[in-house]
Design a protein around this motif. Structure first.
Motif, mmCIF file in Angstrom:
data_model
loop_
_atom_site.group_PDB
_atom_site.id
_atom_site.type_symbol
_atom_site.label_atom_id
_atom_site.label_comp_id
_atom_site.label_asym_id
_atom_site.label_seq_id
_atom_site.Cartn_x
_atom_site.Cartn_y
_atom_site.Cartn_z
ATOM 1 N N VAL A 15 0.664 -16.994 -17.615
ATOM 2 C CA VAL A 15 0.045 -18.300 -17.814
ATOM 3 C C VAL A 15 -1.254 -18.107 -18.592
ATOM 4 O O VAL A 15 -2.139 -17.352 -18.176
ATOM 5 N N GLU A 16 -1.370 -18.774 -19.704
ATOM 6 C CA GLU A 16 -2.498 -18.561 -20.609
ATOM 7 C C GLU A 16 -3.840 -18.839 -19.940
ATOM 8 O O GLU A 16 -4.832 -18.134 -20.179
ATOM 9 N N GLU A 17 -3.882 -19.852 -19.107
ATOM 10 C CA GLU A 17 -5.125 -20.193 -18.407
ATOM 11 C C GLU A 17 -5.582 -19.043 -17.515
ATOM 12 O O GLU A 17 -6.779 -18.733 -17.441
ATOM 13 N N ASN A 18 -4.643 -18.403 -16.806
ATOM 14 C CA ASN A 18 -4.981 -17.268 -15.946
ATOM 15 C C ASN A 18 -5.437 -16.068 -16.769
ATOM 16 O O ASN A 18 -6.373 -15.352 -16.386
ATOM 17 N N LYS A 19 -4.788 -15.862 -17.893
ATOM 18 C CA LYS A 19 -5.167 -14.759 -18.773
ATOM 19 C C LYS A 19 -6.591 -14.969 -19.298
ATOM 20 O O LYS A 19 -7.402 -14.031 -19.321
ATOM 21 N N ARG A 20 -6.890 -16.190 -19.684
ATOM 22 C CA ARG A 20 -8.228 -16.494 -20.184
ATOM 23 C C ARG A 20 -9.280 -16.307 -19.083
ATOM 24 O O ARG A 20 -10.366 -15.767 -19.332
ATOM 25 N N GLU A 353 -8.540 -2.679 -19.509
ATOM 26 C CA GLU A 353 -9.113 -3.966 -19.879
ATOM 27 C C GLU A 353 -8.121 -4.821 -20.670
ATOM 28 O O GLU A 353 -8.234 -6.045 -20.700
ATOM 29 N N LYS A 354 -7.155 -4.178 -21.315
ATOM 30 C CA LYS A 354 -6.154 -4.897 -22.103
ATOM 31 C C LYS A 354 -5.044 -5.413 -21.190
ATOM 32 O O LYS A 354 -4.534 -4.669 -20.358
ATOM 33 N N ASP A 355 -4.659 -6.653 -21.376
ATOM 34 C CA ASP A 355 -3.642 -7.244 -20.504
ATOM 35 C C ASP A 355 -2.271 -6.621 -20.714
ATOM 36 O O ASP A 355 -1.401 -6.717 -19.852
ATOM 37 N N SER A 356 -2.057 -5.934 -21.830
ATOM 38 C CA SER A 356 -0.764 -5.316 -22.108
ATOM 39 C C SER A 356 -0.613 -3.941 -21.470
ATOM 40 O O SER A 356 0.479 -3.370 -21.481
ATOM 41 N N THR A 357 -1.680 -3.397 -20.911
ATOM 42 C CA THR A 357 -1.638 -2.052 -20.330
ATOM 43 C C THR A 357 -0.911 -2.055 -18.999
ATOM 44 O O THR A 357 -1.266 -2.798 -18.091
ATOM 45 N N TYR A 358 0.104 -1.217 -18.884
ATOM 46 C CA TYR A 358 0.844 -1.062 -17.620
ATOM 47 C C TYR A 358 0.175 -0.017 -16.733
ATOM 48 O O TYR A 358 0.079 -0.182 -15.528
ATOM 49 N N MET A 359 -0.293 1.059 -17.346
ATOM 50 C CA MET A 359 -0.842 2.177 -16.590
ATOM 51 C C MET A 359 -2.144 2.635 -17.208
ATOM 52 O O MET A 359 -2.211 2.927 -18.407
ATOM 53 N N GLY A 360 -3.194 2.682 -16.405
ATOM 54 C CA GLY A 360 -4.493 3.117 -16.872
ATOM 55 C C GLY A 360 -4.730 4.586 -16.592
ATOM 56 O O GLY A 360 -3.785 5.379 -16.493
ATOM 57 N N PRO A 361 -5.990 4.984 -16.416
ATOM 58 C CA PRO A 361 -6.319 6.393 -16.195
ATOM 59 C C PRO A 361 -6.110 6.809 -14.743
ATOM 60 O O PRO A 361 -5.901 5.964 -13.863
ATOM 61 N N VAL A 362 -6.195 8.112 -14.491
ATOM 62 C CA VAL A 362 -6.359 8.594 -13.123
ATOM 63 C C VAL A 362 -7.859 8.628 -12.832
ATOM 64 O O VAL A 362 -8.677 8.398 -13.711
ATOM 65 N N LYS A 363 -8.228 8.905 -11.598
ATOM 66 C CA LYS A 363 -9.571 8.554 -11.137
ATOM 67 C C LYS A 363 -10.717 9.342 -11.762
ATOM 68 O O LYS A 363 -11.785 8.803 -12.010
#
Length: 515
Positions: A15-20, A353-363
């Motif tokens: 939903v665009e509103e939630n993304k914004r 920070e990008k909404d397209s990212t499925y997996m980020g860094p390890v700690k």
């Protein structure tokens, strides 16, 4: 009777509103980065010379915040504050204590994306994972508040014509919560406010990787009317203040979530009676897992592949419930392996920070180095199908990894890696699948993907884990729906988010009034 709680819904980011709204929260939190945070002891802010520096694991040039670091003197002052506050807090009406949590839940619900955004920066959680973490924290606040109201009158017991008998619960006293970094809001919140709403006072030692999000909870609880000294915020090292408070003769309970090595050490130390100690310390200890998804030859193979994928790689595999082992029937082994490999190829790894990212860094660097060492172990023990690579130039990024044809007794099938690594093992029948699934020292979560009801019923009795799921993944327990905790070396199975969780931090008292 309070109304049953329906868990906090997850945000639909399609939903665009939630993304914004989430992007706005990220921008706001970004403007708040780099601030200094004090200890909070007896409601007072205490600044120390020694600091904990919280950095962004996706970009180590970014400082999230600088947090004062407690020493033993601060820990002792916190104990004195907790002991003093207990005298009045324990006498509060349970409904009044619950109202502090209800108000805190309402405040956080209004600021939900902000809390999630802090976790995206502080521990590298992608949007979906951070949102679920915040939702679970709200769930804990709401659920434990309701549980306390229900426990207020005690449990009915028998009386005779000559007497009236009561069976009710009273709090234990000051205690210590040591919370983890991987669910830095949800678990930290639940393991703190559960004992608190039961009438105890708390010394909160959050994980050193995530002290800022813990401070944000403190701000909300204070705003919600929590009295001074009820929770004392004392981030610091385990060797400096953790051992001191575990050993302290006035500590009544310890609530720990973390590694097996630290958990068993706490369990041992808590058992020793210290000079001046007049009680046995309660412990609620949740440790690790080596969790298995079983796929038989009568399973929905697409469902199996999807379940393995999100259970293995959600939050980079940094969950004690993560699927790190897939045990698959030999008839469908190659097909399931290929389906998971194909899905894994499409997993996007990058800045959360990008909404397209499925997996980020390890700690952090320590975790990165440990996981990469296991990659080399896996290459020696099994067949690398995909992944096995990492990049720690700017952050701590590791590619989702599959090892195939692993022996059940190999290290990558036995030791908790705590990263985006899943090992596949082949089995000839369902009995062998159960045998392999049970062959670790842990017993936290597991799942069975099958359309054979007899197999599911066999697993119900023989698959020895605290949380067992059929035809879904082995992660993502919901407060009040799937109370969470494990067997064997996974911990004391205190069942967080369950109907008897608060009882670990209370003691029953029988009162007889004879006429």
């Amino acid at each position: 009777m309070v109304q049953p709680y329906t868990h906090e819904p997850f945000t639909d980011f399609s939903v665009e509103e939630n993304k914004r709204a989430y992007k706005e929260a990220l921008d706001y939190v970004k403007s708040q980065l780099g601030k200094e945070y004090p200890l909070i002891i007896n409601g007072e802010k205490v600044t120390t010379d020694e600091k904990i520096v919280s950095v962004n694991p996706a970009d180590t040039d970014i400082t999230i915040g600088t947090v004062s670091k407690a020493n033993q003197d601060h820990a002792e002052t916190a104990m004195e504050a907790a002991e003093a506050a207990f005298k009045s807090w324990s006498k509060w009406d349970p409904e009044a204590r619950a109202n502090v949590l209800f108000r805190a839940a309402a405040i956080i619900r209004r600021r939900k994306h902000e809390f999630s955004a802090w976790m995206t920066y502080e521990i590298g959680k992608p949007w979906k994972e951070a949102d679920a973490d915040t939702a679970e924290g709200i769930d804990f606040l709401e659920y434990y508040a309701r549980q306390m109201v229900e426990l207020k009158p005690g449990i009915p017991i028998n009386s005779r014509s000559i007497e009236h008998n009561q069976f009710r619960y009273i709090p234990l006293g000051p205690g210590l919560t040591i919370s983890p970094w991987n669910l830095p809001f949800a678990i930290m919140c639940g393991t703190t406010v559960g004992p608190m709403v039961a009438g105890n006072t708390v010394m909160l030692k959050p994980a050193s990787n995530t002290p800022v999000i813990a401070y944000k909870l403190m701000e909300v609880l204070i705003e919600s009317g929590m009295p001074k000294g009820v929770i004392n915020y004392i981030p610091g090292s385990g060797s400096a203040i953790g051992d001191y408070l575990v050993d302290h003769p006035k500590t009544r309970w310890i609530n720990f979530t973390g590694s097996k090595e630290v958990g068993t050490r706490i369990y041992e130390r808590a058992a020793k009676i210290q000079p001046g100690q007049h009680h046995l310390k309660r412990t609620a200890i949740e440790m690790g897992g080596k969790d298995t998804i079983i796929v038989d030859n009568e399973a929905d193979l697409d469902l199996a592949a999807e379940s393995i994928l999100y259970s293995a790689y959600g939050f980079s595999g940094q969950k004690c419930s993560a699927c790190s082992r897939a045990v698959v029937h030999e008839e469908v082994y190659d097909e399931v392996l290929e389906k998971v490999r194909t899905l894994t190829e499409n997993v996007s790894v990058g800045n959360p920070e990008k909404d397209s990212t499925y997996m980020g860094p390890v700690k952090d660097q320590e975790a990165y180095d440990k996981i990469m060492e296991y990659m080399e172990v896996g290459k020696q023990e099994a067949r690398l199908v995909i992944g096995g690579e990492g990049d720690d130039n700017t952050g701590f990024f590791i590619q989702p990894t599959i090892f195939a044809d692993a022996a059940p007794d190999s290290r990558i099938m036995q030791e908790e890696i705590f990263g985006p690594v899943v090992a596949f093992a082949k089995a000839k029948d369902f009995d062998e699948m159960i045998e392999i699934a049970n062959n670790t020292e842990y017993g936290l979560t597991g799942a069975v993907i099958s359309n054979n009801r007899a197999h599911l019923e066999q697993a119900r009795e023989e698959f020895h884990v605290g949380n067992l799921y059929f035809n879904r993944g082995c992660t993502a327990a919901i407060v009040g729906y799937q109370p969470f905790g494990g067997f064997n070396m996974s911990g004391t199975d205190a069942k967080a988010g369950g109907p008897d969780y608060l009882l670990h931090f209370m003691q029953p008292k029988t009162i007889t009034d004879q006429f």
